[in-house]
Design a protein around this motif. Structure first.
Motif, mmCIF file in Angstrom:
data_model
loop_
_atom_site.group_PDB
_atom_site.id
_atom_site.type_symbol
_atom_site.label_atom_id
_atom_site.label_comp_id
_atom_site.label_asym_id
_atom_site.label_seq_id
_atom_site.Cartn_x
_atom_site.Cartn_y
_atom_site.Cartn_z
ATOM 1 N N LEU A 3 0.701 -1.251 0.136
ATOM 2 C CA LEU A 3 -0.299 0.046 0.062
ATOM 3 C C LEU A 3 0.855 1.146 -0.001
ATOM 4 N N LEU A 4 1.943 1.283 0.903
ATOM 5 C CA LEU A 4 2.832 2.332 0.724
ATOM 6 C C LEU A 4 3.520 2.482 -0.553
ATOM 7 N N GLN A 33 3.668 6.163 -5.706
ATOM 8 C CA GLN A 33 3.705 6.005 -7.086
ATOM 9 C C GLN A 33 3.058 7.651 -7.408
ATOM 10 N N PRO A 34 3.353 8.151 -8.624
ATOM 11 C CA PRO A 34 2.932 9.417 -9.381
ATOM 12 C C PRO A 34 1.131 9.180 -9.255
ATOM 13 N N SER A 35 0.326 10.237 -9.018
ATOM 14 C CA SER A 35 -1.019 9.896 -9.352
ATOM 15 C C SER A 35 -1.481 9.361 -10.551
ATOM 16 N N GLY A 36 -2.245 8.487 -10.469
ATOM 17 C CA GLY A 36 -2.811 7.614 -11.666
ATOM 18 C C GLY A 36 -2.057 6.600 -12.075
ATOM 19 N N ALA A 37 -0.779 6.502 -11.916
ATOM 20 C CA ALA A 37 0.228 5.336 -12.124
ATOM 21 C C ALA A 37 -0.153 4.000 -11.386
ATOM 22 N N GLY A 38 -0.860 4.086 -10.103
ATOM 23 C CA GLY A 38 -0.947 2.780 -9.365
ATOM 24 C C GLY A 38 -2.218 2.322 -9.567
ATOM 25 N N LYS A 39 -3.206 3.079 -10.356
ATOM 26 C CA LYS A 39 -4.642 2.723 -10.869
ATOM 27 C C LYS A 39 -4.811 1.420 -11.804
#
Length: 80
Positions: A60-61, A66-72
């Protein structure tokens, strides 16, 4: 001790209550007691630290780093 005039309308005060010395402040602790509490807190803290961070939390950490949107994931989210 209290006098009868002070107790008027309140009933008699038992001798044990009337002669009991005033209690110490709730914040005043003996140095030995403080040391014992400190030892127990350190032991509990050390035990928690030794357990480490669960892998789920580490995942989770890393997602939060990760930059916004990259982990979605595509199509994933609250609205789907």
């Amino acid at each position: 001790m209290t006098t009868e005039d002070e107790n008027e309308g309140r009933g008699a005060v038992p001798d044990a209550v009337a002669t009991t010395p005033q209690r110490m402040s709730a914040t005043a602790l003996d140095g030995d007691i403080q040391a014992k509490i400190g030892q127990h807190l350190r032991a509990m803290y050390d035990d928690v630290v030794r357990q480490g961070v669960p892998n789920r939390f580490l995942d989770l950490l890393s997602q939060l780093d990760q930059p916004s949107g990259a982990g979605k994931k595509p199509g994933g989210g609250a609205g789907s």
